[in-house]
Design an enzyme around this catalytic site. Structure first.
Site, PDB file in Angstrom:
ATOM      1  N   ARG A  24      40.957 -84.974 -68.070  1.00  0.00           N
ATOM      2  CA  ARG A  24      39.969 -84.092 -68.426  1.00  0.00           C
ATOM      3  C   ARG A  24      38.405 -85.720 -68.934  1.00  0.00           C
ATOM      4  O   ARG A  24      38.390 -84.804 -70.050  1.00  0.00           O
ATOM      5  CB  ARG A  24      40.305 -83.226 -69.694  1.00  0.00           C
ATOM      6  N   ARG A  28      33.291 -81.161 -71.170  1.00  0.00           N
ATOM      7  CA  ARG A  28      32.577 -80.225 -72.561  1.00  0.00           C
ATOM      8  C   ARG A  28      31.785 -81.670 -73.671  1.00  0.00           C
ATOM      9  O   ARG A  28      31.263 -80.783 -74.413  1.00  0.00           O
ATOM     10  CB  ARG A  28      32.901 -79.196 -72.564  1.00  0.00           C
ATOM     11  N   ARG A  37      26.340 -79.496 -66.708  1.00  0.00           N
ATOM     12  CA  ARG A  37      27.073 -78.329 -66.526  1.00  0.00           C
ATOM     13  C   ARG A  37      25.643 -77.141 -66.413  1.00  0.00           C
ATOM     14  O   ARG A  37      26.309 -76.157 -65.653  1.00  0.00           O
ATOM     15  CB  ARG A  37      28.262 -77.690 -67.897  1.00  0.00           C
ATOM     16  N   ASP A  74      38.719 -78.633 -59.777  1.00  0.00           N
ATOM     17  CA  ASP A  74      39.585 -78.101 -60.782  1.00  0.00           C
ATOM     18  C   ASP A  74      40.487 -77.475 -59.508  1.00  0.00           C
ATOM     19  O   ASP A  74      41.261 -77.967 -58.355  1.00  0.00           O
ATOM     20  CB  ASP A  74      39.132 -76.828 -60.579  1.00  0.00           C
ATOM     21  N   TYR A 150      49.060 -68.815 -62.384  1.00  0.00           N
ATOM     22  CA  TYR A 150      47.872 -68.485 -61.656  1.00  0.00           C
ATOM     23  C   TYR A 150      47.569 -67.316 -61.157  1.00  0.00           C
ATOM     24  O   TYR A 150      46.834 -65.893 -61.353  1.00  0.00           O
ATOM     25  CB  TYR A 150      46.654 -69.748 -61.896  1.00  0.00           C
TER      26      TYR A 150
HETATM   27  O1  CP3 Z   1      38.433 -85.423 -65.901  1.00  0.00           O
HETATM   28  C1  CP3 Z   1      38.760 -84.224 -65.340  1.00  0.00           C
HETATM   29  O2  CP3 Z   1      40.423 -84.405 -65.610  1.00  0.00           O
HETATM   30  C2  CP3 Z   1      38.892 -83.679 -64.230  1.00  0.00           C
HETATM   31  C3  CP3 Z   1      38.846 -82.789 -63.776  1.00  0.00           C
HETATM   32  C4  CP3 Z   1      39.896 -81.465 -63.641  1.00  0.00           C
HETATM   33  C5  CP3 Z   1      38.943 -79.952 -64.247  1.00  0.00           C
HETATM   34  N1  CP3 Z   1      40.667 -78.791 -64.081  1.00  0.00           N
HETATM   35  C6  CP3 Z   1      37.563 -80.199 -64.482  1.00  0.00           C
HETATM   36  C7  CP3 Z   1      37.836 -78.563 -65.520  1.00  0.00           C
HETATM   37  C8  CP3 Z   1      41.390 -81.016 -63.764  1.00  0.00           C
HETATM   38  C9  CP3 Z   1      42.414 -82.204 -63.110  1.00  0.00           C
HETATM   39  C10 CP3 Z   1      41.736 -79.543 -64.113  1.00  0.00           C
HETATM   40  C11 CP3 Z   1      42.914 -79.872 -63.890  1.00  0.00           C
HETATM   41  C12 CP3 Z   1      43.705 -78.317 -64.316  1.00  0.00           C
HETATM   42  N2  CP3 Z   1      42.796 -77.269 -64.126  1.00  0.00           N
HETATM   43  C13 CP3 Z   1      44.686 -78.248 -64.853  1.00  0.00           C
HETATM   44  C14 CP3 Z   1      45.511 -78.811 -65.039  1.00  0.00           C
HETATM   45  C15 CP3 Z   1      45.134 -79.486 -65.753  1.00  0.00           C
HETATM   46  C16 CP3 Z   1      45.808 -78.711 -67.585  1.00  0.00           C
HETATM   47  O3  CP3 Z   1      44.867 -78.892 -68.549  1.00  0.00           O
HETATM   48  O4  CP3 Z   1      46.913 -78.345 -67.908  1.00  0.00           O
HETATM   49  C17 CP3 Z   1      44.909 -76.597 -65.028  1.00  0.00           C
HETATM   50  C18 CP3 Z   1      46.179 -75.964 -66.265  1.00  0.00           C
HETATM   51  C19 CP3 Z   1      43.487 -76.444 -65.061  1.00  0.00           C
HETATM   52  C20 CP3 Z   1      42.856 -74.596 -64.475  1.00  0.00           C
HETATM   53  C21 CP3 Z   1      41.242 -73.988 -65.557  1.00  0.00           C
HETATM   54  N3  CP3 Z   1      40.389 -75.016 -65.064  1.00  0.00           N
HETATM   55  C22 CP3 Z   1      41.403 -74.165 -66.759  1.00  0.00           C
HETATM   56  C23 CP3 Z   1      42.562 -73.444 -67.490  1.00  0.00           C
HETATM   57  C24 CP3 Z   1      40.084 -73.977 -67.861  1.00  0.00           C
HETATM   58  C25 CP3 Z   1      39.762 -73.484 -68.565  1.00  0.00           C
HETATM   59  C26 CP3 Z   1      39.791 -74.039 -69.617  1.00  0.00           C
HETATM   60  C27 CP3 Z   1      38.701 -74.796 -70.868  1.00  0.00           C
HETATM   61  O5  CP3 Z   1      38.782 -75.969 -71.000  1.00  0.00           O
HETATM   62  O6  CP3 Z   1      37.520 -73.933 -70.640  1.00  0.00           O
HETATM   63  C28 CP3 Z   1      39.087 -74.558 -66.452  1.00  0.00           C
HETATM   64  C29 CP3 Z   1      38.063 -74.964 -66.459  1.00  0.00           C
HETATM   65  C30 CP3 Z   1      37.276 -76.209 -66.449  1.00  0.00           C
HETATM   66  N4  CP3 Z   1      38.433 -77.381 -65.115  1.00  0.00           N
HETATM   67  C31 CP3 Z   1      37.082 -77.228 -67.305  1.00  0.00           C
HETATM   68  C32 CP3 Z   1      36.280 -78.246 -67.159  1.00  0.00           C
HETATM   69  C33 CP3 Z   1      35.855 -79.080 -67.174  1.00  0.00           C
HETATM   70  C34 CP3 Z   1      35.698 -76.563 -68.310  1.00  0.00           C
HETATM   71  C35 CP3 Z   1      35.267 -75.677 -67.441  1.00  0.00           C
HETATM   72  C36 CP3 Z   1      33.064 -75.809 -68.238  1.00  0.00           C
HETATM   73  O7  CP3 Z   1      32.830 -76.428 -68.066  1.00  0.00           O
HETATM   74  O8  CP3 Z   1      32.766 -74.760 -68.271  1.00  0.00           O
END
Ligand code: CP3
Length: 349
Positions: A24, A28, A37, A74, A150
């Site tokens: 990540r 944000r 974003r 994602d 999920y």
């Molecule tokens: O920089 C990176 O790592 C690359 C992008 C990336 C994202 N999600 C972007 C993202 C990666 C590799 C993921 C993987 C992901 N997504 C996982 C596995 C890793 C982990 O965290 O255990 C999982 C479970 C998800 C599912 C997911 N996507 C969730 C639970 C959420 C909400 C949590 C949050 O932080 O809001 C997301 C949204 C998400 N995916 C965001 C980002 C940057 C935030 C949303 C936004 O910017 O509006």
């Protein structure tokens, strides 16, 4: 292939200081991410707009000079591509129209995945072209069990009661869903390699909720099947496994026939990992993301402790989980400095 320290480390070479990237690392906590974003309402549309995905993929590399970029996407693009309804609630996280009945599997199809996810592959090709040769580009996917969580829960969960009820009471139909996900993830990862990804990571974020025997069947075994199918299509591509929360069962995942590296979460001791995992496989991890929020002396002490334990073997510096939104960017710069200036002091220090 231009190696770079990260890829060469995965291939077994050792350097004076280990490579570093952060799960990540795009997100944000960076004002430049929030600015991009803000130009798209839907998170999935953002993921499917190559220009924007490329820009936020490059941002942390430009700012911090990390050894690898991870494509901005994602794990939930796979259920979306299969035809399940997926959306993101602002400030809450992912939502899916939950599967409640095995019959609904019949409505999911991997046939359209390559076209549906074409914007992700275009973003990979464009990001690869823009990155410095020494910076590796990672592709990724969710592991089948985490995707199934999920898809059946419809969101994150506290107890995973629905997915467990299904897997434990109806293992045959659960196996059909896992099989579909194995095949879909192989397609998705393979297309990312075709597009230019240099290495891959499989996120099994919820593996840790399973007891040992089910962990073997529903987490490890599908991940190994994915690894072997990928190897047949792309013999050289390194695959990193991240089975989060599995504790000492991480021993089951030190499978160098399948994975180039094992990513460990914060709960696994660096000393234990150095003794039990590192002799068999490259280790990636495992700084607490909240240490990156703390910064200062606490961050320096903890990062140095991990380096002293793991930096003498095959090692990629990373976090135990993703960067959190409240992280000050200056602390990431501090961490990169600590890792790059670390001086090995003997394995026992
Ligand atoms: O920089 C990176 O790592 C690359 C992008 C990336 C994202 N999600 C972007 C993202 C990666 C590799 C993921 C993987 C992901 N997504 C996982 C596995 C890793 C982990 O965290 O255990 C999982 C479970 C998800 C599912 C997911 N996507 C969730 C639970 C959420 C909400 C949590 C949050 O932080 O809001 C997301 C949204 C998400 N995916 C965001 C980002 C940057 C935030 C949303 C936004 O910017 O509006």
């Amino acid at each position: 292939m231009s190696g770079g320290v990260f890829l060469e480390t995965l291939a077994g070479r050792r350097f004076a200081t280990p490579p570093i990237w952060l799960m990540r690392q795009a997100g944000r906590y960076l004002p430049e991410y929030r600015a991009v974003r803000a130009t798209t309402r839907s998170f999935l549309d953002f993921c499917y707009t190559p220009d924007k995905a490329v820009e936020v993929t490059l941002q942390p590399v430009r700012r911090f000079g990390l050894d690898a970029a991870i494509i901005f996407s994602d794990i939930l693009v796979v259920p979306d591509a299969l035809g399940q309804k997926v959306w993101f609630e602002e400030g809450e996280g992912p939502r899916l129209e939950a599967l409640t009945d095995p019959v609904q599997f019949g409505n999911l199809s991997r046939a359209r995945l390559p076209d549906y996810l074409a914007p992700v592959y275009r973003a990979i090709t464009a990001a690869r072209a823009e990155l410095p040769a020494a910076t590796a580009l990672l592709g990724f996917a969710g592991a089948p069990f985490t995707l199934a969580c999920y898809m059946i829960e419809g969101s994150g969960s506290r107890d995973f009661a629905r997915v467990k009820a299904w897997a434990y009471s109806h293992p045959d139909s659960f196996a059909l869903l896992i099989d579909l996900l194995v095949e879909s993830v192989v397609d998705h990862l393979s297309l990312q390699v075709d597009a230019g990804a240099d290495a891959l990571q499989l996120f099994d974020s919820w593996a840790g909720v399973l007891p040992e025997e089910q962990l073997f069947s529903w987490s490890l075994e599908p991940m190994v099947r994915i690894a072997h199918a990928l190897r047949a299509r792309h013999p050289k591509i390194p695959l990193i496994a991240f089975p989060r929360g599995v504790g000492p069962a991480a021993l089951m995942y030190r499978r160098s026939d399948a994975f180039a590296a094992l990513s460990i979460d914060t709960a696994i001791g660096a000393h234990w990992a150095a003794q039990e995992l590192q002799p068999h496989i490259c280790v990636q991890g495992n700084l607490d993301p909240l240490m990156l929020v703390a910064g200062g002396h606490a961050l320096e002490r903890e990062a140095t402790r991990i380096l002293n334990k793991l930096g003498h073997g095959s090692f990629v510096f990373n976090l135990g989980h993703g960067v959190v939104p409240q992280t000050p960017p200056a602390h990431v710069a501090q961490l990169v400095d600590i890792v790059r200036n670390w001086k090995p002091q003997g394995p026992q220090s």
